[in-house]
Design a protein around this motif. Structure first.
Motif, PDB file in Angstrom:
ATOM      1  N   ALA A 195       0.646  -7.309  -4.835  1.00  0.00           N
ATOM      2  CA  ALA A 195       0.395  -6.039  -4.145  1.00  0.00           C
ATOM      3  C   ALA A 195      -1.073  -5.912  -3.760  1.00  0.00           C
ATOM      4  O   ALA A 195      -1.414  -5.436  -2.668  1.00  0.00           O
ATOM      5  CB  ALA A 195       0.807  -4.868  -5.044  1.00  0.00           C
ATOM      6  N   GLN A 196      -1.956  -6.357  -4.643  1.00  0.00           N
ATOM      7  CA  GLN A 196      -3.383  -6.279  -4.354  1.00  0.00           C
ATOM      8  C   GLN A 196      -3.786  -7.258  -3.254  1.00  0.00           C
ATOM      9  O   GLN A 196      -4.642  -6.955  -2.418  1.00  0.00           O
ATOM     10  CB  GLN A 196      -4.187  -6.543  -5.632  1.00  0.00           C
ATOM     11  N   GLN A 198      -1.752  -8.210  -0.868  1.00  0.00           N
ATOM     12  CA  GLN A 198      -1.234  -7.595   0.348  1.00  0.00           C
ATOM     13  C   GLN A 198      -2.201  -6.539   0.884  1.00  0.00           C
ATOM     14  O   GLN A 198      -2.425  -6.435   2.086  1.00  0.00           O
ATOM     15  CB  GLN A 198       0.126  -6.952   0.066  1.00  0.00           C
ATOM     16  N   SER A 236       4.055 -11.543  -1.042  1.00  0.00           N
ATOM     17  CA  SER A 236       5.222 -10.657  -0.964  1.00  0.00           C
ATOM     18  C   SER A 236       6.371 -11.169  -1.835  1.00  0.00           C
ATOM     19  O   SER A 236       7.441 -10.549  -1.880  1.00  0.00           O
ATOM     20  CB  SER A 236       5.687 -10.520   0.489  1.00  0.00           C
TER      21      SER A 236
END
Length: 385
Positions: A195-196, A198, A236
């Motif tokens: 997530a980071q 991304q 992802s």
């Protein structure tokens, strides 16, 4: 040393002696600690190197600088493989300013007892620093893969200094394709923080990037869409390739024989790619890499002390630690008197996101026999749906 552009020089060091990075990752082709010097009205060094390489790095710096002094040290990442020579540079250039964010300087004081009062330039998201004809723009990248990490965009020559992002195992001149060792590096070093990553990729999409300069591995100067595309896929957690990894933990060879037979059946039934990893003998971090690379995973292990064989338990724990998800998983267990490995594996996989654990578990009693073939066929059919 290696010129990036006329005014930007990679003064980093190729460490050909190291065999184990971060105390756990095998690096047969060594490791590169990249550090960059920007020559302008004001000079800036982008990160230092591991203390293993300090003297060679300082020699490179002296050769590139000549009689010029360093005005700024930009600290993008405090981890010792990049911050290990900070004190040497502070001592060498007493008037040099240290550029970092608030968390950078907190960590700096944890690593070193040094007086930096009046010597810091604290930056935050979007701040800039002019060197003359070059302008540095700072982009915060927390948890890629430490909380203080930031990356730096040089506006004039459109260079992204990407910290650990887009790094790889191996020296800069290692004769190998980027993708394999960059994938192994990403999954094992940054894999938990998709997530980071991304979030950083989203910020980077707003920049006109002509070149990426990471702190490890090769500089990326063309086909940037390919490298960024790989990072989009990896961060992802989507499978990179359609294929099946069979990860096997076998004591006396019987479970490995069953795994090999399953591989044969899968290939005969048209599986595009089947890879068998012997967790007892192969590099476990290579197996972790392949688990993230392929769309399907089969875990094959003996029952050991009414649970899992330690190397299988370690493998699953590593997958969980790196945020493994979005895959189809099959199970094969072996046991002589009370097979319980499948139950233990299911319990160990709990909490991982979007795992499809197929119902057709294979249970072998001691050794593979003709009567076990229908189970292997059923598992094959379930995996190839």
């Amino acid at each position: 040393m290696e010129n990036v552009t006329k005014d930007i020089i990679n003064i980093g060091v190729n460490d050909r002696d190291i065999t184990l990075f971060e105390g756990q990752y095998a690096v047969e082709k060594g490791m590169a600690y990249n550090s960059y010097l920007i020559l302008d009205e004001k000079t800036a060094v982008m990160d230092t190197v591991d203390k293993r390489a300090t003297q060679e790095w300082l020699s490179n710096l002296d050769e590139a600088l000549g009689t010029t002094a360093v005005d700024y040290l930009v600290i993008q990442h405090m981890e010792p493989d990049h911050g290990g020579s900070i004190l040497d540079l502070i001592e060498k250039f007493p008037t040099m300013k240290l550029v970092g964010n608030a968390k950078t300087f907190t960590m700096l004081k944890q690593f070193y007892e040094v007086d930096i009062e009046g010597r810091t330039v604290e930056v935050k998201e979007g701040d800039t620093l002019s060197l003359g004809s070059h302008t540095l723009q700072f982009v915060m990248a927390p948890m890629v893969h430490w909380p203080e990490v930031m990356v730096t965009y040089e506006r004039t020559e459109k260079v992204l200094f990407s910290a650990d992002g887009f790094g790889k195992f191996g020296t800069r001149d290692a004769d190998e394709a980027w993708t394999c060792e960059a994938r192994r590096y990403y999954v094992n070093i940054c894999g938990k923080y998709g997530a980071q990553v991304q979030a950083l990729l989203k910020k980077a999409s707003g920049l006109d990037i002509a070149m990426i300069c990471p702190l490890h591995g090769t500089m990326l100067t063309e086909n940037l869409e390919y490298y960024i595309g790989k990072y989009q896929t990896w961060s992802s957690y989507e499978p990179e390739d359609e294929g099946i990894l069979i990860a096997c933990a076998s004591v006396h060879g019987n479970t490995l024989e069953a795994a090999q037979k399953l591989k044969e059946i899968l290939e005969a039934k048209g599986a595009k790619k089947v890879v068998l990893a012997d967790l007892c003998r192969d590099d476990i971090h290579e197996a972790v890499e392949d688990a993230f690379r392929y769309s399907h995973l089969v875990l094959a292990t003996i029952t050991y002390d009414a649970g899992l064989f330690p190397v299988m338990e370690s493998f699953i724990n590593k997958l969980k630690a790196k945020n493994y998800q979005k895959r189809t998983v099959g199970l094969l267990e072996n046991g002589t008197w009370a097979p319980t490995a499948a139950k233990s594996m299911k319990a160990a996989l709990e909490g991982m996101k979007e795992l499809n654990i197929v119902e057709q578990t294979v249970t072998i009693k001691s050794a593979l026999k003709p009567g076990d073939m229908p189970q292997l066929e059923a598992l094959t059919e379930a995996l190839l749906v």
